[in-house]
Scaffold this motif. Structure first.
Motif, PDB file in Angstrom:
ATOM      1  N   ARG A   1     -43.021  -1.443  17.907  1.00 39.57           N
ATOM      2  CA  ARG A   1     -43.533  -2.763  18.256  1.00 39.57           C
ATOM      3  C   ARG A   1     -42.911  -3.236  19.563  1.00 39.57           C
ATOM      4  N   MET A   2     -42.215  -2.290  20.242  1.00 38.71           N
ATOM      5  CA  MET A   2     -41.451  -2.698  21.412  1.00 38.71           C
ATOM      6  C   MET A   2     -42.244  -2.643  22.716  1.00 38.71           C
ATOM      7  N   GLY A   3     -43.321  -1.876  22.726  1.00 38.49           N
ATOM      8  CA  GLY A   3     -44.057  -1.760  23.975  1.00 38.49           C
ATOM      9  C   GLY A   3     -45.163  -0.734  23.872  1.00 38.49           C
ATOM     10  N   THR A   4     -45.672  -0.353  25.030  1.00 44.96           N
ATOM     11  CA  THR A   4     -46.776   0.596  25.051  1.00 44.96           C
ATOM     12  C   THR A   4     -46.573   1.632  26.159  1.00 44.96           C
ATOM     13  N   VAL A   5     -47.301   2.727  26.006  1.00 50.14           N
ATOM     14  CA  VAL A   5     -47.292   3.783  27.013  1.00 50.14           C
ATOM     15  C   VAL A   5     -48.743   4.110  27.330  1.00 50.14           C
TER      16      VAL A   5
ATOM     17  N   LEU B   1     -43.032  16.863  29.854  1.00 53.28           N
ATOM     18  CA  LEU B   1     -42.600  15.466  29.866  1.00 53.28           C
ATOM     19  C   LEU B   1     -41.247  15.413  30.558  1.00 53.28           C
ATOM     20  N   SER B   2     -41.141  14.609  31.601  1.00 55.52           N
ATOM     21  CA  SER B   2     -39.884  14.591  32.349  1.00 55.52           C
ATOM     22  C   SER B   2     -38.832  13.770  31.620  1.00 55.52           C
ATOM     23  N   ALA B   3     -37.579  14.094  31.903  1.00 57.06           N
ATOM     24  CA  ALA B   3     -36.466  13.341  31.321  1.00 57.06           C
ATOM     25  C   ALA B   3     -36.551  11.882  31.770  1.00 57.06           C
ATOM     26  N   ALA B   4     -37.011  11.660  33.007  1.00 54.87           N
ATOM     27  CA  ALA B   4     -37.129  10.291  33.535  1.00 54.87           C
ATOM     28  C   ALA B   4     -38.147   9.485  32.723  1.00 54.87           C
ATOM     29  N   PHE B   5     -39.215  10.145  32.328  1.00 56.76           N
ATOM     30  CA  PHE B   5     -40.248   9.467  31.534  1.00 56.76           C
ATOM     31  C   PHE B   5     -39.708   9.130  30.139  1.00 56.76           C
ATOM     32  N   LEU B   6     -39.034  10.083  29.516  1.00 57.14           N
ATOM     33  CA  LEU B   6     -38.473   9.820  28.183  1.00 57.14           C
ATOM     34  C   LEU B   6     -37.419   8.710  28.266  1.00 57.14           C
ATOM     35  N   THR B   7     -36.659   8.697  29.365  1.00 56.26           N
ATOM     36  CA  THR B   7     -35.655   7.647  29.566  1.00 56.26           C
ATOM     37  C   THR B   7     -36.340   6.275  29.633  1.00 56.26           C
ATOM     38  N   ALA B   8     -37.438   6.200  30.371  1.00 55.90           N
ATOM     39  CA  ALA B   8     -38.165   4.921  30.488  1.00 55.90           C
ATOM     40  C   ALA B   8     -38.681   4.481  29.114  1.00 55.90           C
TER      41      ALA B   8
ATOM     42  N   VAL C   1     -53.437  18.290  35.247  1.00 54.50           N
ATOM     43  CA  VAL C   1     -53.556  16.846  35.295  1.00 54.50           C
ATOM     44  C   VAL C   1     -52.142  16.281  35.432  1.00 54.50           C
ATOM     45  N   ASP C   2     -51.902  15.519  36.507  1.00 53.66           N
ATOM     46  CA  ASP C   2     -50.589  14.890  36.704  1.00 53.66           C
ATOM     47  C   ASP C   2     -50.678  13.443  36.242  1.00 53.66           C
ATOM     48  N   PHE C   3     -49.765  13.079  35.368  1.00 51.02           N
ATOM     49  CA  PHE C   3     -49.768  11.706  34.871  1.00 51.02           C
ATOM     50  C   PHE C   3     -48.642  10.905  35.506  1.00 51.02           C
ATOM     51  N   SER C   4     -48.948   9.653  35.705  1.00 42.71           N
ATOM     52  CA  SER C   4     -47.938   8.710  36.143  1.00 42.71           C
ATOM     53  C   SER C   4     -47.873   7.667  35.030  1.00 42.71           C
ATOM     54  N   PRO C   5     -47.122   7.981  33.973  1.00 42.06           N
ATOM     55  CA  PRO C   5     -47.221   7.147  32.766  1.00 42.06           C
ATOM     56  C   PRO C   5     -46.705   5.722  33.004  1.00 42.06           C
ATOM     57  N   LEU C   6     -47.404   4.791  32.413  1.00 43.29           N
ATOM     58  CA  LEU C   6     -47.062   3.382  32.537  1.00 43.29           C
ATOM     59  C   LEU C   6     -46.372   2.959  31.239  1.00 43.29           C
ATOM     60  N   VAL C   7     -45.074   2.689  31.349  1.00 45.39           N
ATOM     61  CA  VAL C   7     -44.304   2.267  30.176  1.00 45.39           C
ATOM     62  C   VAL C   7     -44.116   0.759  30.286  1.00 45.39           C
ATOM     63  N   GLN C   8     -44.634   0.037  29.309  1.00 43.15           N
ATOM     64  CA  GLN C   8     -44.575  -1.420  29.388  1.00 43.15           C
ATOM     65  C   GLN C   8     -43.965  -2.046  28.161  1.00 43.15           C
ATOM     66  N   GLN C   9     -43.197  -3.103  28.398  1.00 44.43           N
ATOM     67  CA  GLN C   9     -42.658  -3.873  27.280  1.00 44.43           C
ATOM     68  C   GLN C   9     -43.784  -4.686  26.674  1.00 44.43           C
ATOM     69  N   GLN C  10     -43.560  -5.113  25.444  1.00 44.41           N
ATOM     70  CA  GLN C  10     -44.585  -5.892  24.759  1.00 44.41           C
ATOM     71  C   GLN C  10     -45.004  -7.105  25.592  1.00 44.41           C
ATOM     72  N   MET C  11     -44.069  -7.671  26.340  1.00 42.48           N
ATOM     73  CA  MET C  11     -44.393  -8.857  27.126  1.00 42.48           C
ATOM     74  C   MET C  11     -45.048  -8.496  28.456  1.00 42.48           C
ATOM     75  N   GLY C  12     -45.261  -7.220  28.697  1.00 45.42           N
ATOM     76  CA  GLY C  12     -46.016  -6.835  29.881  1.00 45.42           C
ATOM     77  C   GLY C  12     -45.185  -6.294  31.032  1.00 45.42           C
ATOM     78  N   LYS C  13     -43.851  -6.424  30.954  1.00 44.46           N
ATOM     79  CA  LYS C  13     -43.027  -5.936  32.059  1.00 44.46           C
ATOM     80  C   LYS C  13     -43.028  -4.400  32.081  1.00 44.46           C
ATOM     81  N   THR C  14     -43.250  -3.857  33.281  1.00 49.23           N
ATOM     82  CA  THR C  14     -43.303  -2.401  33.417  1.00 49.23           C
ATOM     83  C   THR C  14     -41.904  -1.838  33.655  1.00 49.23           C
TER      84      THR C  14
END
Ligand SMILES: *[C@@H]1O[C@H](CO)[C@@H](O)[C@H](O)[C@H]1NC(C)=O
Ligand SMILES: *[C@@H]1O[C@H](CO)[C@@H](O)[C@H](O)[C@H]1NC(C)=O
Length: 453
Positions: free
Chosen positions: A200-204, A259-266, A221-234
């Motif tokens: 419930r913390m956010g979305t990807v 999946l990059s370590a940077a993405f999992l960290t985000a 396919v190269d992804f630039s995943p968008l990790v966002q908090q529930q309140m919308g902050k990226t």
């Protein structure tokens, strides 16, 4: 001066292109499976037969033939080939039986065997930003045209005429079949635009970083995943500075997700707050009773302040974003924070004993369950421990290393694993079954070697 210029320019340059945080490489195994599935789902055979039987405006009936009907369509055999830089070359080998009455009045069957070929260009839809295939240059190649009539009853000229007529009629009939199949394949990318929940913390959202590319053995396919908090902050992905790449050694034409370590960290940054806990259980796992008497075994000073045992309360706060690192075969989760211990008082607020700053790392084991990436951890090492404040006098924090290490392992790791139960979403596209994947940890990335059922 030069350095400042470079900083500005390099900043501009990196800001211009989205850094991929995840890569997907699709080999022929998956593409074949997808196209076959799309053929079945689109009921294209039935549609082709129905379409062939219809009277269509602008299409003249074949001269000398009446009561024409398409009796059956041969199950198509699809062959796909990658066209580097373009997409996929598709050949559908099929055929049909056309029945009718010949100009002599005899019942006639024409058995047409043909190949439909087209180039499915792999693009990024400008409107939706989704990957899509678009067919181009559909052609019909007649492999053979046979009739049940003896050849002398079907003069060469008619045969030739039939051939040229079929060449005119068939593309309109068969080429839409290619497009119809692609509609189904394209639909399977559509969910990429839906943000997927991370607890419930956010979305990807797996947004495309660039137009997909095709090589001789796969599409990428190269992804630039968008990790966002529930309140919308990226949450930005921190760039490791190195380009993501698939390591060598995977079978030619096979499919992988990186999946990059940077993405999992985000993604784990979304869970940081959930990692703060207050633990006040008297008995925890294999630990001795959680009271001041036990603590005094490590820190005699405690017994002077609390001659009678009081229950312990522990508060752990993670004050830096959790960080995932990966080296060949090993992935760690780094946690920095504070650990404060209190003595509980009946009817009063617990009293602080000391506050420690801690840095420790956990070993992560990855698995996939129902297409969600799961993590489970165990304590790897307590890396540093330093005293920030103490109400029980000065003490050397080294005396607490064993106590805190056991505490983290028995009391805190279960909390972390509980938080990680939320699982991380994987790109939802095509009919990829990630559960079958073999997982590999390489430098700075986790690789899912995808398998077809
Ligand atoms: C038709 O397609 C089949 C299967 O791909 C291939 O073996 C055959 O050579 C093709 N025939 C023609 C005339 O293109
Ligand atoms: C049909 O006509 C085309 C040219 O229009 C020719 O290349 C082809 O060989 C012919 N096929 C048959 C089966 O007669």
């Amino acid at each position: 001066m030069l350095r400042i210029l470079c900083l500005a320019l390099c900043g501009l340059l990196t800001g211009m292109r989205a850094d991929p945080g995840a890569l997907l490489r699709l080999g022929m195994d998956i593409m074949n499976h997808e196209v076959q599935r799309a053929m079945e789902e689109s009921h294209i055979l039935e549609k082709m037969a129905a379409e062939a039987g219809k009277k269509r405006p602008g299409v003249k009936p074949i001269k000398g033939l009446s009561n024409m009907k398409v009796k059956d369509v041969i199950t198509p055999v699809i062959t796909l080939n990658f066209l580097p830089g373009v997409g996929i070359f598709q050949c559908v080998a099929t055929g049909m039986t056309i029945t009718g009455k010949s100009f002599t009045g005899a019942n006639m069957e024409i058995i047409v065997v043909l190949n439909i070929t087209a180039t499915n260009r792999f693009l990024q839809d400008e409107e939706t930003g989704l990957p899509m295939f678009k067919s181009e240059g559909c052609e019909i190649i007649l492999v053979s045209v046979k009739t049940n009539l003896p050849s002398n009853m079907l003069p060469k000229v008619i045969n030739k005429f039939l051939n040229s007529t079929l060449h005119k009629v068939l593309p309109g009939l068969m080429c839409p079949a290619i497009d119809a199949v692609l509609v189904y394949v394209n639909k399977r990318w559509a969910s990429l635009n839906d943000p997927m929940p991370l607890g419930r913390m956010g979305t990807v959202k797996y947004a495309l970083a660039s137009t997909p590319t095709t090589t001789a053995s796969h599409v990428q396919v190269d992804f630039s995943p968008l990790v966002q908090q529930q309140m919308g902050k990226t949450i930005p992905l921190t760039n490791s500075g190195e380009a993501l790449e698939f390591p060598e050694g995977y079978a030619e034409g096979s499919s992988q997700l990186l999946l990059s370590a940077a993405f999992l960290t985000a993604e784990l940054a979304l869970l940081q707050k959930s990692l703060d806990v207050k633990i006040q259980d008297k008995m925890i796992g294999e630990l001795p009773p959680q009271n001041t008497e036990t603590l005094a075994g490590f820190l005699p000073e405690v017994a002077e302040v609390y001659p009678k045992p009081k229950p312990l309360v522990t508060q752990i706060r993670i004050n830096k974003s959790p960080k995932v690192t990966m080296t060949s075969g090993k992935s760690l989760l780094h946690l920095h924070g504070t650990l404060e211990m209190f003595a509980a008082q009946r009817g009063k607020r617990p009293v602080s004993l000391f506050l420690l700053e801690v840095h420790f790392n956990l070993r992560i084991r990855y698995s996939v369950h129902e297409n969600w990436l799961q993590m489970a951890t165990s304590l790897n090492r307590l890396l540093s421990l330093s005293r920030r404040s103490s109400e029980v006098g000065d003490f050397n924090e080294k005396e607490l290393i064993n106590f805190i290490t056991d505490y983290l392992q028995e009391a805190y790791i279960p909390v972390v694993n509980d938080v990680l139960q939320v699982a991380l979403p994987l790109p939802n596209l095509l009919a990829i079954n990630y559960d079958l994947a073999e997982l590999d940890i390489v430098e700075n990335a986790l690789i899912l070697d995808l398998k077809q059922a």
